[in-house]
Scaffold this active site. Sequence first.
Site, mmCIF file in Angstrom:
data_model
loop_
_atom_site.group_PDB
_atom_site.id
_atom_site.type_symbol
_atom_site.label_atom_id
_atom_site.label_comp_id
_atom_site.label_asym_id
_atom_site.label_seq_id
_atom_site.Cartn_x
_atom_site.Cartn_y
_atom_site.Cartn_z
ATOM 1 N N CYS A 78 0.840 -1.205 0.000
ATOM 2 C CA CYS A 78 0.000 0.000 0.000
ATOM 3 C C CYS A 78 0.876 1.257 0.000
ATOM 4 O O CYS A 78 1.615 1.485 -0.950
ATOM 5 C CB CYS A 78 -0.992 -0.039 1.161
ATOM 6 S SG CYS A 78 -2.347 1.166 0.972
ATOM 7 N N HIS A 181 -3.856 -4.551 -0.521
ATOM 8 C CA HIS A 181 -3.468 -5.194 0.734
ATOM 9 C C HIS A 181 -3.554 -6.714 0.571
ATOM 10 O O HIS A 181 -4.642 -7.288 0.680
ATOM 11 C CB HIS A 181 -4.394 -4.762 1.875
ATOM 12 C CG HIS A 181 -4.158 -3.376 2.355
ATOM 13 N ND1 HIS A 181 -3.209 -3.063 3.301
ATOM 14 C CD2 HIS A 181 -4.728 -2.197 1.992
ATOM 15 C CE1 HIS A 181 -3.224 -1.764 3.522
ATOM 16 N NE2 HIS A 181 -4.133 -1.211 2.736
ATOM 17 N N GLU A 183 -2.700 -8.948 2.595
ATOM 18 C CA GLU A 183 -3.109 -9.551 3.865
ATOM 19 C C GLU A 183 -4.615 -9.449 4.094
ATOM 20 O O GLU A 183 -5.148 -10.069 5.016
ATOM 21 C CB GLU A 183 -2.340 -8.905 5.023
ATOM 22 C CG GLU A 183 -2.801 -7.521 5.433
ATOM 23 C CD GLU A 183 -2.311 -6.383 4.546
ATOM 24 O OE1 GLU A 183 -2.549 -5.221 4.922
ATOM 25 O OE2 GLU A 183 -1.709 -6.657 3.487
#
Length: 201
Positions: A78, A181, A183
């Site tokens: 990011c 992102h 994750e």
Amino acid sequence: MIAIVDYGAGNIFSVKNALDYLELDNKLTSDKNEIEKADAVILPGVGAFPNAMKMLDDSGLTATIKEQAQKKPLLGICLGMQMLFEKSYEFEECDGLGLIKGKVDRIIAPGFIIPHMGWNKLEKLNDCPLMNDLGDDEYVYFVHSYQAFCDDSSISAYSEYPDRIPALVTDGKYVFGAQFHPEKSGKTGLQILKNFGGLIK
């Protein structure tokens, strides 16, 4: 071991949780020696570019990140991805790490909501080891108002909003960046993180 750089401007715990889930050895650290000893490095980031660069500078880790990027895998996530570029114009002109040629500026998307937030499809542009074992219909999660502007040769994948937004970038050697992102991107994001871990020699 993957060092997750803790310099005060990162979404570090969700990244760590994802690496733990994948059983990839990792450590949150702001210690220069730990980063130098690590096999790979992740630079997370949330917030504004100038503030994040100041925090990284204040941590004394800017030079360390640049040095390690020449010899081991580095993944910026990011804002961490945006910091890999030469310069940003978020609020003010600000130098980045200069690891990938290009600049960061506001997304121009007339009629579209800014920030660009939510799931968007990854469109492959150039081969990249982080995209191994991914299909042709993969979606990832974005939250950002600024984007990278760089040469196509640095873009591994992009998303459309409505124009092309670099989603996955690389210097062609050790440095990688994900505007989204991973994750928070379900199985697709986990596979990308797993592929990053697979770059460790």
